[in-house]
Design a protein around this motif. Structure first.
Motif, PDB file in Angstrom:
ATOM      1  N   THR A  43       0.845  -1.191   0.000  1.00  0.00           N
ATOM      2  CA  THR A  43       0.000   0.000   0.000  1.00  0.00           C
ATOM      3  C   THR A  43       0.883   1.244   0.000  1.00  0.00           C
ATOM      4  N   VAL A  44       0.487   2.232  -0.811  1.00  0.00           N
ATOM      5  CA  VAL A  44       1.138   3.538  -0.832  1.00  0.00           C
ATOM      6  C   VAL A  44       0.086   4.547  -0.362  1.00  0.00           C
ATOM      7  N   VAL A  45       0.415   5.315   0.671  1.00  0.00           N
ATOM      8  CA  VAL A  45      -0.516   6.298   1.237  1.00  0.00           C
ATOM      9  C   VAL A  45      -0.072   7.692   0.818  1.00  0.00           C
ATOM     10  N   LEU A  46      -1.000   8.448   0.259  1.00  0.00           N
ATOM     11  CA  LEU A  46      -0.727   9.817  -0.189  1.00  0.00           C
ATOM     12  C   LEU A  46      -0.800  10.795   0.981  1.00  0.00           C
ATOM     13  N   PRO A  47      -0.139  11.945   0.863  1.00  0.00           N
ATOM     14  CA  PRO A  47      -0.212  12.956   1.926  1.00  0.00           C
ATOM     15  C   PRO A  47      -1.635  13.497   2.080  1.00  0.00           C
ATOM     16  N   ALA A  48      -1.909  14.040   3.240  1.00  0.00           N
ATOM     17  CA  ALA A  48      -3.218  14.629   3.522  1.00  0.00           C
ATOM     18  C   ALA A  48      -3.538  15.732   2.517  1.00  0.00           C
ATOM     19  N   ILE A  68       0.860  -6.173  -6.507  1.00  0.00           N
ATOM     20  CA  ILE A  68      -0.042  -5.026  -6.665  1.00  0.00           C
ATOM     21  C   ILE A  68       0.309  -3.920  -5.681  1.00  0.00           C
ATOM     22  N   LEU A  69       0.323  -2.680  -6.187  1.00  0.00           N
ATOM     23  CA  LEU A  69       0.406  -1.490  -5.343  1.00  0.00           C
ATOM     24  C   LEU A  69      -0.988  -0.889  -5.253  1.00  0.00           C
ATOM     25  N   THR A  70      -1.489  -0.744  -4.053  1.00  0.00           N
ATOM     26  CA  THR A  70      -2.767  -0.066  -3.837  1.00  0.00           C
ATOM     27  C   THR A  70      -2.457   1.327  -3.306  1.00  0.00           C
ATOM     28  N   VAL A  71      -2.896   2.352  -4.026  1.00  0.00           N
ATOM     29  CA  VAL A  71      -2.659   3.731  -3.621  1.00  0.00           C
ATOM     30  C   VAL A  71      -3.901   4.237  -2.901  1.00  0.00           C
ATOM     31  N   GLN A  72      -3.685   4.740  -1.683  1.00  0.00           N
ATOM     32  CA  GLN A  72      -4.795   5.225  -0.854  1.00  0.00           C
ATOM     33  C   GLN A  72      -4.560   6.674  -0.456  1.00  0.00           C
ATOM     34  N   ASN A  73      -5.675   7.369  -0.195  1.00  0.00           N
ATOM     35  CA  ASN A  73      -5.547   8.703   0.380  1.00  0.00           C
ATOM     36  C   ASN A  73      -5.329   8.560   1.882  1.00  0.00           C
ATOM     37  N   ASP A  74      -5.184   9.664   2.592  1.00  0.00           N
ATOM     38  CA  ASP A  74      -4.898   9.590   4.024  1.00  0.00           C
ATOM     39  C   ASP A  74      -6.090   9.124   4.850  1.00  0.00           C
ATOM     40  N   CYS A  80      -6.346   4.202  -6.475  1.00  0.00           N
ATOM     41  CA  CYS A  80      -6.142   3.326  -7.621  1.00  0.00           C
ATOM     42  C   CYS A  80      -5.378   2.088  -7.184  1.00  0.00           C
ATOM     43  N   THR A  81      -5.430   1.077  -8.027  1.00  0.00           N
ATOM     44  CA  THR A  81      -4.696  -0.163  -7.799  1.00  0.00           C
ATOM     45  C   THR A  81      -3.851  -0.420  -9.030  1.00  0.00           C
ATOM     46  N   ASP A  82      -2.548  -0.590  -8.826  1.00  0.00           N
ATOM     47  CA  ASP A  82      -1.613  -0.775  -9.932  1.00  0.00           C
ATOM     48  C   ASP A  82      -1.055  -2.180  -9.943  1.00  0.00           C
ATOM     49  N   LYS A  83      -1.219  -2.854 -11.078  1.00  0.00           N
ATOM     50  CA  LYS A  83      -0.548  -4.138 -11.264  1.00  0.00           C
ATOM     51  C   LYS A  83       0.861  -3.861 -11.749  1.00  0.00           C
TER      52      LYS A  83
END
Length: 92
Positions: A43-48, A68-74, A80-83
């Protein structure tokens, strides 16, 4: 809300990293992130949002397998989900 656009170019300032856990981006991180999930889904978490108006990240999944990388907000919502071997630009 982030807009997602497929990219075909790179940046001079690049962070290349093999992840061992969740990656939390900050407003001080470089825009281009080339991330290898390191053999697992990550998981990759984006800044607030309140601290990142106008900020843009390009996140590339450089996995050599089906990781898979799952990108999430704070708020832990999936943006999004990246393969493997995909690139997306995330911009506020």
């Amino acid at each position: 809300m982030f807009k997602i656009t497929a990219l075909q170019q790179t940046s001079d300032d690049v962070n290349t990293e093999t992840l061992t856990g969740t990656k939390t981006l900050t407003v001080n991180d470089v825009a281009m992130q080339v991330l290898d999930p390191g053999g697992d889904h990550r998981t990759v978490v984006l800044p607030a949002e309140e601290f990142s108006v106008g900020l843009s990240f390009v996140i590339r999944n450089s996995a050599d397998a089906a990781e898979i990388l799952t990108v999430q907000n704070d708020a832990s919502e999936t943006v999004c989900t990246d393969k493997n071997v995909s690139r997306h630009q995330l911009k506020r």
